[in-house]
Design an enzyme around this catalytic site. Structure first.
Site, PDB file in Angstrom:
ATOM      1  N   ARG A 247       0.822  -1.218   0.000  1.00  0.00           N
ATOM      2  CA  ARG A 247       0.000   0.000   0.000  1.00  0.00           C
ATOM      3  C   ARG A 247       0.857   1.269   0.000  1.00  0.00           C
ATOM      4  O   ARG A 247       0.459   2.275  -0.576  1.00  0.00           O
ATOM      5  CB  ARG A 247      -0.938  -0.011   1.198  1.00  0.00           C
ATOM      6  CG  ARG A 247      -2.056  -1.003   0.981  1.00  0.00           C
ATOM      7  CD  ARG A 247      -3.206  -0.759   1.920  1.00  0.00           C
ATOM      8  NE  ARG A 247      -4.388  -1.409   1.389  1.00  0.00           N
ATOM      9  CZ  ARG A 247      -5.316  -2.021   2.129  1.00  0.00           C
ATOM     10  NH1 ARG A 247      -5.205  -2.047   3.435  1.00  0.00           N
ATOM     11  NH2 ARG A 247      -6.354  -2.572   1.557  1.00  0.00           N
TER      12      ARG A 247
ATOM     13  N   LYS B 211     -20.180 -16.533  -1.171  1.00  0.00           N
ATOM     14  CA  LYS B 211     -21.594 -16.478  -0.843  1.00  0.00           C
ATOM     15  C   LYS B 211     -22.416 -15.586  -1.752  1.00  0.00           C
ATOM     16  O   LYS B 211     -21.997 -14.487  -2.105  1.00  0.00           O
ATOM     17  CB  LYS B 211     -21.751 -15.938   0.566  1.00  0.00           C
ATOM     18  CG  LYS B 211     -21.340 -16.891   1.660  1.00  0.00           C
ATOM     19  CD  LYS B 211     -21.461 -16.099   2.920  1.00  0.00           C
ATOM     20  CE  LYS B 211     -21.451 -16.887   4.188  1.00  0.00           C
ATOM     21  NZ  LYS B 211     -21.513 -15.911   5.298  1.00  0.00           N
TER      22      LYS B 211
ATOM     23  N   GLY C  27     -11.280  -8.271  -2.512  1.00  0.00           N
ATOM     24  CA  GLY C  27     -10.013  -8.589  -1.849  1.00  0.00           C
ATOM     25  C   GLY C  27      -9.453  -9.942  -2.222  1.00  0.00           C
ATOM     26  O   GLY C  27      -8.292 -10.054  -2.625  1.00  0.00           O
TER      27      GLY C  27
ATOM     28  N   GLY D 143     -13.576  -3.713   0.075  1.00  0.00           N
ATOM     29  CA  GLY D 143     -14.949  -3.278   0.366  1.00  0.00           C
ATOM     30  C   GLY D 143     -15.392  -2.150  -0.542  1.00  0.00           C
ATOM     31  O   GLY D 143     -16.527  -2.137  -1.036  1.00  0.00           O
TER      32      GLY D 143
HETATM   33  P1  ADP Z   1     -13.815 -11.383  -2.822  1.00  0.00           P
HETATM   34  O1  ADP Z   1     -13.040 -11.128  -1.541  1.00  0.00           O
HETATM   35  O2  ADP Z   1     -12.951 -11.275  -4.034  1.00  0.00           O
HETATM   36  O3  ADP Z   1     -15.038 -10.541  -2.907  1.00  0.00           O
HETATM   37  P2  ADP Z   1     -15.150 -13.680  -1.681  1.00  0.00           P
HETATM   38  O4  ADP Z   1     -14.715 -13.245  -0.323  1.00  0.00           O
HETATM   39  O5  ADP Z   1     -16.584 -13.579  -2.007  1.00  0.00           O
HETATM   40  O6  ADP Z   1     -14.289 -12.923  -2.807  1.00  0.00           O
HETATM   41  O7  ADP Z   1     -14.793 -15.211  -1.923  1.00  0.00           O
HETATM   42  C1  ADP Z   1     -13.524 -15.752  -1.755  1.00  0.00           C
HETATM   43  C2  ADP Z   1     -13.577 -17.112  -1.139  1.00  0.00           C
HETATM   44  O8  ADP Z   1     -14.498 -17.972  -1.784  1.00  0.00           O
HETATM   45  C3  ADP Z   1     -12.245 -17.793  -1.214  1.00  0.00           C
HETATM   46  O9  ADP Z   1     -11.697 -17.912   0.070  1.00  0.00           O
HETATM   47  C4  ADP Z   1     -12.559 -19.175  -1.825  1.00  0.00           C
HETATM   48  O10 ADP Z   1     -11.885 -20.234  -1.194  1.00  0.00           O
HETATM   49  C5  ADP Z   1     -14.043 -19.289  -1.617  1.00  0.00           C
HETATM   50  N1  ADP Z   1     -14.660 -20.211  -2.584  1.00  0.00           N
HETATM   51  C6  ADP Z   1     -14.640 -20.145  -3.927  1.00  0.00           C
HETATM   52  N2  ADP Z   1     -15.269 -21.200  -4.484  1.00  0.00           N
HETATM   53  C7  ADP Z   1     -15.692 -21.988  -3.467  1.00  0.00           C
HETATM   54  C8  ADP Z   1     -16.381 -23.236  -3.390  1.00  0.00           C
HETATM   55  N3  ADP Z   1     -16.763 -23.888  -4.486  1.00  0.00           N
HETATM   56  N4  ADP Z   1     -16.618 -23.733  -2.157  1.00  0.00           N
HETATM   57  C9  ADP Z   1     -16.236 -23.087  -1.050  1.00  0.00           C
HETATM   58  N5  ADP Z   1     -15.586 -21.902  -1.059  1.00  0.00           N
HETATM   59  C10 ADP Z   1     -15.298 -21.356  -2.242  1.00  0.00           C
END
Ligand code: ADP
Ligand code: MG
Length: 396
Positions: free
Chosen positions: A36, A202, A353, A376
């Site tokens: 950063r 999710k 992230g 975020g």
């Molecule tokens: P971002 O931070 O980019 O917005 P998220 O926090 O929504 O992304 O998701 C990231 C997480 O989702 C990762 O830790 C990854 O392991 C998990 N993930 C991706 N695919 C699956 C899956 N099929 N089952 C369980 N977890 C998953």
């Protein structure tokens, strides 16, 4: 509305307040990753070269009690910044008062000063985090111009961004400008076809993002853990894969609205347990065994997604395609990185992230037009929300 950029200001000889995002990870008083600080250098160097007096500040962590102050001082950041700039950086261990004011008064052109963690002001009534108007006005009084380069906090209305901006002419720093151009630009005025790729854990975390991109994108590709709630909504057996029961109706509604715009996985890499060793192989999406969980998209899905990406002129990606942290379940995310890397003259942007971390960790950082620095903040931008830290920058 086009926002002012630091190059639109006449900074020579001026006291320029620069809000950076120096919220670096720390362990035992040492910085564990200085990315950063490195990202903030272009704006700082520009200001130095253009003879400004550079007054830097940032929040660091969450400061709730007096005791938190010891481990959350910006002093190590000022030291590291001095090393990176190869130049003296003065540190003032105060967020207001005589010592800070006289240090600023004695600055020469091209000097750099860092003052203490803005959240030290949170102990006494959350003045920083609740945008206490007196605090924003006070900080504004310390400078002639304000440059906001802290995209990571742009979704928050704090005294050190919005508070100062309501009292002083404000421009975006180079980092902030890139975020506005690429994340804001991709969502508001995308070159078409515009393909969005969504994944991650999710559905519930991403409802706003899905809703907004469903309106704006020409195609929505869904992978990652969230795909299984959609597949369940289609009546498929998904075994122990991630499921949000209470989002099945929402998934049905989204699929009905999206029609053939929405593309789901056709195969999956399954596991008998949530671990690298749990790998069991690849099955068609109709054949997920009841006692298994899908931890990645399969090779046919990678092929399908790559085909859907062909010819795209804008790609926005949020959310890994699988559990990329485990080697056996990283192939889907790698495959999508490869497909994006092959696109000619497309603007390709990553927000989120974990998605940013995945692209960097897997070695594809250079294949994207832009990887957002704000987790975020980038998600709220993708949701189509107005970010107070962006909105408060002066219009051109
Ligand atoms: P971002 O931070 O980019 O917005 P998220 O926090 O929504 O992304 O998701 C990231 C997480 O989702 C990762 O830790 C990854 O392991 C998990 N993930 C991706 N695919 C699956 C899956 N099929 N089952 C369980 N977890 C998953
Ligand atoms: Mg995440």
């Amino acid at each position: 509305m086009t926002k002012k950029v630091v190059t639109d200001l006449d900074v020579s000889g001026k006291k320029v307040l620069l809000r950076a995002d120096f919220n670096v990870p720390m362990k035992d008083g040492a910085i564990t990753n200085d990315n950063r600080i490195v990202q903030a250098l272009p704006t700082i160097e520009y200001l130095i070269e253009n003879n400004a007096k550079v007054i830097l500040f940032s929040h660091l962590g969450k400061v709730k009690t007096e005791a938190d102050k010891a481990s959350l001082s910006l002093r190590p950041v000022a030291t590291r910044l001095g090393e990176l700039l190869n130049k003296e950086v003065k540190f003032v261990a105060e967020t207001r008062g005589e010592e800070l004011e006289s240090a600023i008064d004695s600055m020469e052109k091209g000097d750099v000063l860092v003052f203490e963690n803005t959240r030290f002001e949170d102990i006494d009534g959350k003045k920083e985090s609740k945008n206490d108007p007196e605090l924003g006005k006070y900080w504004a009084s310390l400078g002639d111009l304000f440059v906001n380069d802290a995209f990571g906090t742009a979704h928050r209305e704090h005294a050190s961004n919005v508070g100062i901006s309501s009292n002083l002419e404000t421009a975006a720093g180079f980092l902030m400008d890139k975020e506005i151009k690429f994340i804001g630009g991709a969502v508001d005025e995308p070159a078409r076809p515009f393909v969005a790729i969504l994944g991650g854990a999710k559905v519930s975390d991403k409802i706003g993002v899905i809703e907004n991109l469903l309106e704006k994108a020409d195609k929505i590709i869904i992978g990652g853990g969230m795909a299984y709630t959609f597949l369940k909504a289609q009546g498929k057996e998904i075994g122990h894969s991630l499921l949000e029961e209470d989002k099945i109706d929402l998934a049905k509604d989204l699929m009905a609205r999206a029609g053939d715009k929405l593309i789901l996985p056709v195969d999956a890499t399954i596991a008998s347990s949530f671990s690298n060793e749990g790998l069991e192989g690849v099955v068609s999406i109709d054949d997920i065994p009841a006692d298994m969980e899908a931890l990645d998209i399969g090779p046919k899905t990678v092929e399908l997604f790559a085909k859907e990406l062909e010819g795209a002129k804008t790609v926005v990606w949020n959310g890994p395609m699988g559990v990329f942290e485990l080697e056996n379940f990283a192939k889907g995310t790698i495959g999508v990185c490869e497909a994006i890397a092959k696109l000619d003259d497309a603007i390709t942007v990553i927000g989120g992230g974990d998605s940013a971390a995945a692209a960097m960790q897997l070695g594809y950082a250079d294949d994207f037009t832009h990887i957002s620095t704000g987790g975020g903040a980038s998600l709220e931008y993708l949701e189509g929300k107005t970010l107070p830290g962006v909105a408060s920058i002066s219009d051109k």
